[in-house]
Design an enzyme around this catalytic site. Structure first.
Site, PDB file in Angstrom:
ATOM      1  N   GLN A  78     -13.884  -6.386  -7.666  1.00  0.00           N
ATOM      2  CA  GLN A  78     -14.288  -6.753  -9.030  1.00  0.00           C
ATOM      3  C   GLN A  78     -15.784  -6.492  -9.208  1.00  0.00           C
ATOM      4  O   GLN A  78     -16.556  -6.609  -8.246  1.00  0.00           O
ATOM      5  CB  GLN A  78     -13.978  -8.228  -9.271  1.00  0.00           C
ATOM      6  CG  GLN A  78     -12.483  -8.534  -9.298  1.00  0.00           C
ATOM      7  CD  GLN A  78     -12.207 -10.028  -9.271  1.00  0.00           C
ATOM      8  OE1 GLN A  78     -12.697 -10.762 -10.113  1.00  0.00           O
ATOM      9  NE2 GLN A  78     -11.425 -10.459  -8.284  1.00  0.00           N
TER      10      GLN A  78
HETATM   11  N1  LIG Z   1       3.178   0.936  -7.306  1.00  0.00           N
HETATM   12  C1  LIG Z   1       2.298   0.547  -6.369  1.00  0.00           C
HETATM   13  N2  LIG Z   1       1.579  -0.584  -6.540  1.00  0.00           N
HETATM   14  C2  LIG Z   1       0.682  -0.931  -5.572  1.00  0.00           C
HETATM   15  C3  LIG Z   1       0.471  -0.127  -4.417  1.00  0.00           C
HETATM   16  N3  LIG Z   1      -0.501  -0.701  -3.667  1.00  0.00           N
HETATM   17  C4  LIG Z   1      -0.887  -1.822  -4.340  1.00  0.00           C
HETATM   18  N4  LIG Z   1      -0.170  -1.968  -5.469  1.00  0.00           N
HETATM   19  C5  LIG Z   1      -0.264  -3.067  -6.453  1.00  0.00           C
HETATM   20  O1  LIG Z   1      -1.574  -3.040  -7.040  1.00  0.00           O
HETATM   21  C6  LIG Z   1      -2.009  -4.359  -7.329  1.00  0.00           C
HETATM   22  C7  LIG Z   1      -3.364  -4.631  -6.698  1.00  0.00           C
HETATM   23  O2  LIG Z   1      -3.239  -4.606  -5.285  1.00  0.00           O
HETATM   24  P1  LIG Z   1      -4.339  -5.274  -4.318  1.00  0.00           P
HETATM   25  O3  LIG Z   1      -4.004  -4.827  -2.937  1.00  0.00           O
HETATM   26  O4  LIG Z   1      -4.466  -6.724  -4.549  1.00  0.00           O
HETATM   27  O5  LIG Z   1      -5.650  -4.552  -4.846  1.00  0.00           O
HETATM   28  P2  LIG Z   1      -7.148  -4.706  -4.314  1.00  0.00           P
HETATM   29  O6  LIG Z   1      -7.742  -3.348  -4.330  1.00  0.00           O
HETATM   30  O7  LIG Z   1      -7.165  -5.420  -3.004  1.00  0.00           O
HETATM   31  O8  LIG Z   1      -7.819  -5.593  -5.453  1.00  0.00           O
HETATM   32  P3  LIG Z   1      -9.118  -6.568  -5.318  1.00  0.00           P
HETATM   33  O9  LIG Z   1      -8.885  -7.477  -4.158  1.00  0.00           O
HETATM   34  O10 LIG Z   1      -9.168  -7.310  -6.623  1.00  0.00           O
HETATM   35  O11 LIG Z   1     -10.322  -5.695  -5.147  1.00  0.00           O
HETATM   36  C8  LIG Z   1      -0.906  -5.293  -6.810  1.00  0.00           C
HETATM   37  O12 LIG Z   1      -0.054  -5.634  -7.871  1.00  0.00           O
HETATM   38  C9  LIG Z   1      -0.179  -4.435  -5.798  1.00  0.00           C
HETATM   39  O13 LIG Z   1       1.158  -4.823  -5.605  1.00  0.00           O
HETATM   40  C10 LIG Z   1       1.261   1.068  -4.260  1.00  0.00           C
HETATM   41  O14 LIG Z   1       1.164   1.824  -3.299  1.00  0.00           O
HETATM   42  N5  LIG Z   1       2.155   1.357  -5.267  1.00  0.00           N
END
Ligand SMILES: Nc1nc2c(ncn2[C@@H]2O[C@H](COP(=O)(O)OP(=O)(O)OP(=O)(O)O)[C@@H](O)[C@H]2O)c(=O)[nH]1
Ligand SMILES: [Mg+2]
Length: 251
Positions: A78
């Site tokens: 974020q």
């Molecule tokens: N369709 C799909 N959705 C995904 C994939 N990887 C992650 N997501 C979705 O993307 C969203 C964010 O995933 P996170 O892993 O929490 O993202 P992040 O980058 O860690 O986010 P922050 O912790 O806020 O920085 C979630 O709803 C996941 O389920 C993927 O390979 N395919």
């Protein structure tokens, strides 16, 4: 004498340890990737995607791959949390930069955040793996199929929402189609590379790859590449030399 042998034994048999930073803007899929890595490389289950919440602090994951130990640092993406990233640059051997390839509206933000990372002198020469994430559709989208229209009754059966009135069902259907189109639009790693058009990549090893943190598609290939380049990287030599100097000063 013993300590000499012990030191030699340790040098020969201990596994090299690498620190890998997982960066990218919020919702890119960084924590999902970390949990998938744990599941792929250890006996640990890893958190299922529906239990992963936005990262505020730091998630750490340790795995062993290609006879090395990898320590991953996954940080929150974020806007207000991105200033923390640079505190980890100095110790990092490499960077994995995750991009949600299904959200073109957020590419500009991803690009400028990445350019800032690349400009930082503390990350000079660090190998860079850029992942065009979310290449694979969730199972419900696969079930309704790519082609043809999704019948409301079929979708309703899957969502188990039969008790809702028709109007609400239409709204749910519209929302699903929107999500579907978004995911359907995931760009390939080469398209993403063209869009990012990064200028500061010259002296560092880098690779673009399309992956799915959900199901692990292409993840192991990426880790193999990363280990190989970290082992050969001049930055690794520099970090090793610095650790050696620090170690000898502590004796
Ligand atoms: N369709 C799909 N959705 C995904 C994939 N990887 C992650 N997501 C979705 O993307 C969203 C964010 O995933 P996170 O892993 O929490 O993202 P992040 O980058 O860690 O986010 P922050 O912790 O806020 O920085 C979630 O709803 C996941 O389920 C993927 O390979 N395919
Ligand atoms: Mg996260």
């Amino acid at each position: 004498m013993f300590s000499l042998f012990y030191g030699f034994w340790k040098y020969i048999f201990s596994k090299t340890e690498f620190h890998v930073l997982i960066l990218g803007i919020d919702k890119a899929g960084k924590t999902t990737l970390l949990e998938k890595l744990k599941a792929l490389y250890s006996n640990l289950e890893g958190l299922p995607p529906d239990r992963i919440v936005p990262t505020v602090g730091l998630n750490i994951g340790r795995i062993e791959a290609s006879n090395t130990k990898l320590i991953f640092w996954d940080l929150g993406g974020q806007v207000g949390l991105r200033t923390i990233w640079e505190k980890y640059y100095e110790e990092a051997h490499a960077v994995i930069y995750v991009i949600d390839a299904s959200s073109p509206l957020r590419f500009e933000d991803s690009k400028s955040a990445l350019e800032k990372v690349l400009r930082h002198t503390d990350l000079q020469g660090a190998p860079l793996l850029i992942l065009a994430n979310k290449q694979v559709l969730p199972s419900w989208v696969l079930m309704v199929g790519y082609e043809g229209t999704v019948s409301s009754s079929k979708l309703a059966r899957y969502l188990n929402l039969m008790e809702l009135d028709e109007r609400l069902l239409v709204m749910v259907l519209l929302r699903c189609v929107l999500i579907w189109q978004d995911i359907d639009g995931a760009v390939s790693s080469s398209e993403l590379a063209r869009y990012l058009d990064l200028k500061e990549l010259d002296e560092r090893p880098y690779m673009f790859e399309g992956v799915s943190a959900y199901d692990g598609t292409k993840i192991k290939d990426c880790i193999d590449w990363l280990v190989e380049v970290m082992e050969r990287s001049k930055r690794t030599d520099r970090l090793r030399a610095r650790a050696g100097v620090a170690g000898s000063l502590n004796v």
